[in-house]
Design a protein around this motif. Sequence first.
Motif, PDB file in Angstrom:
ATOM      1  N   PRO A 151       1.400  -4.618  -5.635  1.00  0.00           N
ATOM      2  CA  PRO A 151       1.124  -5.885  -4.911  1.00  0.00           C
ATOM      3  C   PRO A 151      -0.274  -5.831  -6.180  1.00  0.00           C
ATOM      4  O   PRO A 151      -0.651  -4.631  -6.748  1.00  0.00           O
ATOM      5  CB  PRO A 151       0.458  -6.285  -3.770  1.00  0.00           C
ATOM      6  CG  PRO A 151       0.555  -4.840  -3.543  1.00  0.00           C
ATOM      7  CD  PRO A 151       1.270  -3.845  -4.470  1.00  0.00           C
ATOM      8  N   LEU A 155       1.567 -10.239   1.411  1.00  0.00           N
ATOM      9  CA  LEU A 155       1.699 -11.523   0.060  1.00  0.00           C
ATOM     10  C   LEU A 155       2.508 -12.456   0.300  1.00  0.00           C
ATOM     11  O   LEU A 155       3.704 -12.330   1.059  1.00  0.00           O
ATOM     12  CB  LEU A 155       1.499 -10.526  -0.943  1.00  0.00           C
ATOM     13  CG  LEU A 155       1.355  -9.690  -2.294  1.00  0.00           C
ATOM     14  CD1 LEU A 155       1.740  -9.015  -3.031  1.00  0.00           C
ATOM     15  CD2 LEU A 155      -0.292 -10.201  -1.781  1.00  0.00           C
ATOM     16  N   ARG A 202      -4.314  -8.322  -7.438  1.00  0.00           N
ATOM     17  CA  ARG A 202      -4.616  -9.099  -7.214  1.00  0.00           C
ATOM     18  C   ARG A 202      -5.841  -9.704  -8.565  1.00  0.00           C
ATOM     19  O   ARG A 202      -5.253  -9.282  -9.453  1.00  0.00           O
ATOM     20  CB  ARG A 202      -6.158  -8.331  -6.649  1.00  0.00           C
ATOM     21  CG  ARG A 202      -5.926  -7.704  -5.240  1.00  0.00           C
ATOM     22  CD  ARG A 202      -6.948  -7.314  -4.666  1.00  0.00           C
ATOM     23  NE  ARG A 202      -6.732  -6.075  -4.047  1.00  0.00           N
ATOM     24  CZ  ARG A 202      -7.452  -5.026  -3.390  1.00  0.00           C
ATOM     25  NH1 ARG A 202      -8.724  -5.690  -3.401  1.00  0.00           N
ATOM     26  NH2 ARG A 202      -6.739  -4.243  -2.144  1.00  0.00           N
ATOM     27  N   GLY A 227       4.051  -5.105   1.454  1.00  0.00           N
ATOM     28  CA  GLY A 227       2.963  -5.733   0.723  1.00  0.00           C
ATOM     29  C   GLY A 227       2.209  -3.790   0.380  1.00  0.00           C
ATOM     30  O   GLY A 227       0.784  -3.838   0.321  1.00  0.00           O
ATOM     31  N   LYS A 274      -2.207  -9.123   5.268  1.00  0.00           N
ATOM     32  CA  LYS A 274      -2.669  -8.134   3.562  1.00  0.00           C
ATOM     33  C   LYS A 274      -1.369  -8.687   3.486  1.00  0.00           C
ATOM     34  O   LYS A 274      -0.679  -8.567   1.744  1.00  0.00           O
ATOM     35  CB  LYS A 274      -2.803  -6.694   3.625  1.00  0.00           C
ATOM     36  CG  LYS A 274      -4.372  -6.773   4.359  1.00  0.00           C
ATOM     37  CD  LYS A 274      -4.748  -5.339   4.181  1.00  0.00           C
ATOM     38  CE  LYS A 274      -5.828  -4.965   4.598  1.00  0.00           C
ATOM     39  NZ  LYS A 274      -6.111  -3.657   4.338  1.00  0.00           N
ATOM     40  N   ASN A 328      -4.122 -12.589  -7.018  1.00  0.00           N
ATOM     41  CA  ASN A 328      -3.618 -14.058  -7.590  1.00  0.00           C
ATOM     42  C   ASN A 328      -2.288 -14.111  -6.243  1.00  0.00           C
ATOM     43  O   ASN A 328      -1.413 -14.759  -6.019  1.00  0.00           O
ATOM     44  CB  ASN A 328      -3.055 -14.456  -8.499  1.00  0.00           C
ATOM     45  CG  ASN A 328      -3.290 -14.767  -9.467  1.00  0.00           C
ATOM     46  OD1 ASN A 328      -4.910 -15.309  -9.587  1.00  0.00           O
ATOM     47  ND2 ASN A 328      -3.387 -14.925 -10.954  1.00  0.00           N
ATOM     48  N   ASN A 329      -2.325 -12.627  -5.824  1.00  0.00           N
ATOM     49  CA  ASN A 329      -1.867 -11.869  -4.766  1.00  0.00           C
ATOM     50  C   ASN A 329       0.073 -12.515  -5.337  1.00  0.00           C
ATOM     51  O   ASN A 329       1.287 -13.048  -4.742  1.00  0.00           O
ATOM     52  CB  ASN A 329      -1.410 -13.549  -3.284  1.00  0.00           C
ATOM     53  CG  ASN A 329      -2.591 -12.423  -2.769  1.00  0.00           C
ATOM     54  OD1 ASN A 329      -3.565 -11.897  -3.220  1.00  0.00           O
ATOM     55  ND2 ASN A 329      -2.901 -13.448  -1.704  1.00  0.00           N
ATOM     56  N   THR A 330       0.211 -11.857  -6.208  1.00  0.00           N
ATOM     57  CA  THR A 330       1.520 -11.646  -6.877  1.00  0.00           C
ATOM     58  C   THR A 330       1.609 -10.177  -6.968  1.00  0.00           C
ATOM     59  O   THR A 330       1.552  -9.555  -7.083  1.00  0.00           O
ATOM     60  CB  THR A 330       1.334 -11.958  -8.708  1.00  0.00           C
ATOM     61  OG1 THR A 330       0.450 -11.498  -9.079  1.00  0.00           O
ATOM     62  CG2 THR A 330       1.277 -13.704  -8.210  1.00  0.00           C
TER      63      THR A 330
END
Length: 168
Positions: A92, A166, A94, A125, A164, A96-98
């Motif tokens: 994961p 995604l 950050r 996640g 948490k 952008n939660n991609t």
Amino acid sequence: MSILPENFDHSNNIHPIEFLTPGMKQLEVSPSSTSIESSNTSSNADGVQVTCFSEVIDGVSLHFQIIFLHKQIFAWVGCSSAKLGHLYAAAPTRPNNTVSMTSIIGGASDNTGSGIARRLVLKTGMNIILACNLPKNSPMLEASAEKLLKQKIMELGYTQNKSKVLVA
């Protein structure tokens, strides 16, 4: 090198095949069963948990190994042989939660294993290392393998807090 035990008495006139036959019968696999072997999970004091299982899907044996480490999962999926196959890493990212994904050994980022690894990160996640040894051009087998792997990971509780995880 002999396959007979060291304590085998050769003087009792029992042919070695007769001695081995009862043990061989225990190894027989019933073709009507869809599960070759029940799940086998072991863990140690460091929190490392290893789970191995096999399933038969449309006549093809799929083998799985899941190693759960602190905040990451190593998974191997294979059929027909115990080769490592292509190796992918996904994590994961950050803010952008991609998901960031790369091919470590063999394959390209658009192969089967990369998609499975990416979707496992979205589901759990967690960081995922996935070794994938599945035949090419078998989308139904790939989908079945991914579904079984996800089910087992969820069943084992290998996910982070729901808030948490995604969003796809």
